[in-house]
Design a protein around this motif. Structure first.
Motif, PDB file in Angstrom:
ATOM      1  N   PHE A  24      33.402  24.380  23.818  1.00  0.00           N
ATOM      2  CA  PHE A  24      31.970  24.617  23.630  1.00  0.00           C
ATOM      3  C   PHE A  24      31.165  23.965  24.753  1.00  0.00           C
ATOM      4  N   TYR A  25      31.510  22.714  25.089  1.00  0.00           N
ATOM      5  CA  TYR A  25      30.823  21.994  26.160  1.00  0.00           C
ATOM      6  C   TYR A  25      30.954  22.753  27.479  1.00  0.00           C
ATOM      7  N   ASP A  26      32.167  23.165  27.807  1.00  0.00           N
ATOM      8  CA  ASP A  26      32.407  23.883  29.059  1.00  0.00           C
ATOM      9  C   ASP A  26      31.554  25.144  29.127  1.00  0.00           C
ATOM     10  N   GLY A  27      31.535  25.919  28.041  1.00  0.00           N
ATOM     11  CA  GLY A  27      30.741  27.143  28.025  1.00  0.00           C
ATOM     12  C   GLY A  27      29.249  26.882  28.157  1.00  0.00           C
ATOM     13  N   PHE A  28      28.769  25.838  27.466  1.00  0.00           N
ATOM     14  CA  PHE A  28      27.352  25.502  27.518  1.00  0.00           C
ATOM     15  C   PHE A  28      26.941  25.087  28.926  1.00  0.00           C
ATOM     16  N   ILE A  29      27.739  24.220  29.552  1.00  0.00           N
ATOM     17  CA  ILE A  29      27.406  23.742  30.899  1.00  0.00           C
ATOM     18  C   ILE A  29      27.421  24.895  31.904  1.00  0.00           C
ATOM     19  N   LYS A  30      28.380  25.787  31.788  1.00  0.00           N
ATOM     20  CA  LYS A  30      28.428  26.940  32.696  1.00  0.00           C
ATOM     21  C   LYS A  30      27.177  27.802  32.537  1.00  0.00           C
ATOM     22  N   LYS A  61      24.259  25.960  34.110  1.00  0.00           N
ATOM     23  CA  LYS A  61      24.432  25.985  35.570  1.00  0.00           C
ATOM     24  C   LYS A  61      24.075  27.355  36.144  1.00  0.00           C
ATOM     25  N   ASN A  62      24.357  28.415  35.378  1.00  0.00           N
ATOM     26  CA  ASN A  62      24.071  29.777  35.834  1.00  0.00           C
ATOM     27  C   ASN A  62      22.646  30.234  35.516  1.00  0.00           C
ATOM     28  N   GLY A  63      21.803  29.309  35.033  1.00  0.00           N
ATOM     29  CA  GLY A  63      20.386  29.615  34.850  1.00  0.00           C
ATOM     30  C   GLY A  63      19.998  30.181  33.494  1.00  0.00           C
ATOM     31  N   LYS A  64      20.906  30.172  32.533  1.00  0.00           N
ATOM     32  CA  LYS A  64      20.559  30.706  31.201  1.00  0.00           C
ATOM     33  C   LYS A  64      19.522  29.815  30.528  1.00  0.00           C
ATOM     34  N   SER A  65      18.605  30.436  29.821  1.00  0.00           N
ATOM     35  CA  SER A  65      17.675  29.699  28.966  1.00  0.00           C
ATOM     36  C   SER A  65      18.004  30.023  27.516  1.00  0.00           C
ATOM     37  N   PHE A  66      17.785  29.052  26.642  1.00  0.00           N
ATOM     38  CA  PHE A  66      18.140  29.176  25.230  1.00  0.00           C
ATOM     39  C   PHE A  66      16.881  29.107  24.374  1.00  0.00           C
ATOM     40  N   GLU A  67      16.747  30.046  23.459  1.00  0.00           N
ATOM     41  CA  GLU A  67      15.639  29.983  22.512  1.00  0.00           C
ATOM     42  C   GLU A  67      15.934  28.883  21.492  1.00  0.00           C
ATOM     43  N   GLU A 111      35.744  16.061  34.204  1.00  0.00           N
ATOM     44  CA  GLU A 111      36.478  17.108  34.925  1.00  0.00           C
ATOM     45  C   GLU A 111      35.744  18.450  34.821  1.00  0.00           C
ATOM     46  N   THR A 112      35.218  18.761  33.649  1.00  0.00           N
ATOM     47  CA  THR A 112      34.420  19.988  33.501  1.00  0.00           C
ATOM     48  C   THR A 112      33.227  19.961  34.444  1.00  0.00           C
ATOM     49  N   ASN A 113      32.543  18.830  34.499  1.00  0.00           N
ATOM     50  CA  ASN A 113      31.390  18.711  35.392  1.00  0.00           C
ATOM     51  C   ASN A 113      31.804  18.865  36.855  1.00  0.00           C
ATOM     52  N   ARG A 114      32.914  18.238  37.219  1.00  0.00           N
ATOM     53  CA  ARG A 114      33.398  18.323  38.607  1.00  0.00           C
ATOM     54  C   ARG A 114      33.667  19.774  38.985  1.00  0.00           C
ATOM     55  N   LYS A 115      34.340  20.508  38.088  1.00  0.00           N
ATOM     56  CA  LYS A 115      34.650  21.913  38.356  1.00  0.00           C
ATOM     57  C   LYS A 115      33.388  22.751  38.515  1.00  0.00           C
ATOM     58  N   ASN A 116      32.314  22.324  37.885  1.00  0.00           N
ATOM     59  CA  ASN A 116      31.034  23.036  37.989  1.00  0.00           C
ATOM     60  C   ASN A 116      30.121  22.452  39.055  1.00  0.00           C
TER      61      ASN A 116
END
Length: 196
Positions: free
Chosen positions: A173-179, A182-188, A29-34
């Protein structure tokens, strides 16, 4: 994809879950919303507990490589291991172009492997840590992408209490990470200290 010690996926379109999770419905459902397509790949024994559409693969072989190649644009796909029975070797990790990750509900490298809640209760450790890391050829040894720590509430006494509370935190946590992905953030990437 990893570039200059940063993890990102440009134009995330698909997520492939590998393994089993009791909260697959929430994750889908989180993926669908995104606006992200989802697929579940599982093993024969794990599939008995999955009541959603999924494919069964019990080993990494030509059939799995062909299935992924035929159905996914690998550089726009995130592969997520959730208690997978498959052993990811260097060839498969390379095949996924560094887009193979694992969510781990405890601190690393302190609590690598399974049995996290029981060990933490016995140690009287009240720290919850939602964490996602790259998969490498070791067990929970890959670089950490991001994490979020908190203290378990006092009402957590037995394993099911810890598990229910941690599951709620994991979904958030999963929802925030996927968003963010999806919005192009890169993580060190944060490499684990192997002397701990």
């Amino acid at each position: 994809m990893v570039l200059k010690n940063r993890f990102y996926i440009k134009e995330l379109r698909q997520i492939v879950f590998i393994g089993f999770s009791p909260v697959f419905s929430d994750l889908l459902e989180t993926n669908r919303k995104n606006n992200i397509q989802s697929q579940i790949l599982s093993s024969t024994d794990q599939s008995k507990r999955i009541f959603l559409a999924h494919k069964i693969f019990d080993k990494i072989d030509k059939n799995l490589y062909d299935f992924i190649s035929d159905n996914y644009k690998i550089d726009k796909t995130l592969f997520i291991s959730l208690g997978s029975r498959l052993i990811f070797d260097k060839k498969f990790i390379s095949f996924t172009k560094g887009n193979l990750i694992n969510f781990h509900g405890a601190r690393l490298p302190y609590d690598s492997g399974g049995g996290g809640f029981s060990w933490r209760i016995m140690r009287e450790d009240k720290i919850d840590n939602q964490l996602v890391h790259l998969i490498d050829s070791g067990i929970d040894t890959g670089p950490v992408i991001t994490n979020n720590s908190s203290i378990y509430p006092k009402w957590c006494k037995i394993p099911i209490d810890y598990e229910e509370h941690s599951t709620k935190l994991f979904l958030k946590f999963y929802d925030g990470f996927i968003k963010k992905i999806k919005n192009g953030k890169s993580f060190e990437l944060k490499h684990q200290m192997d002397y701990i």
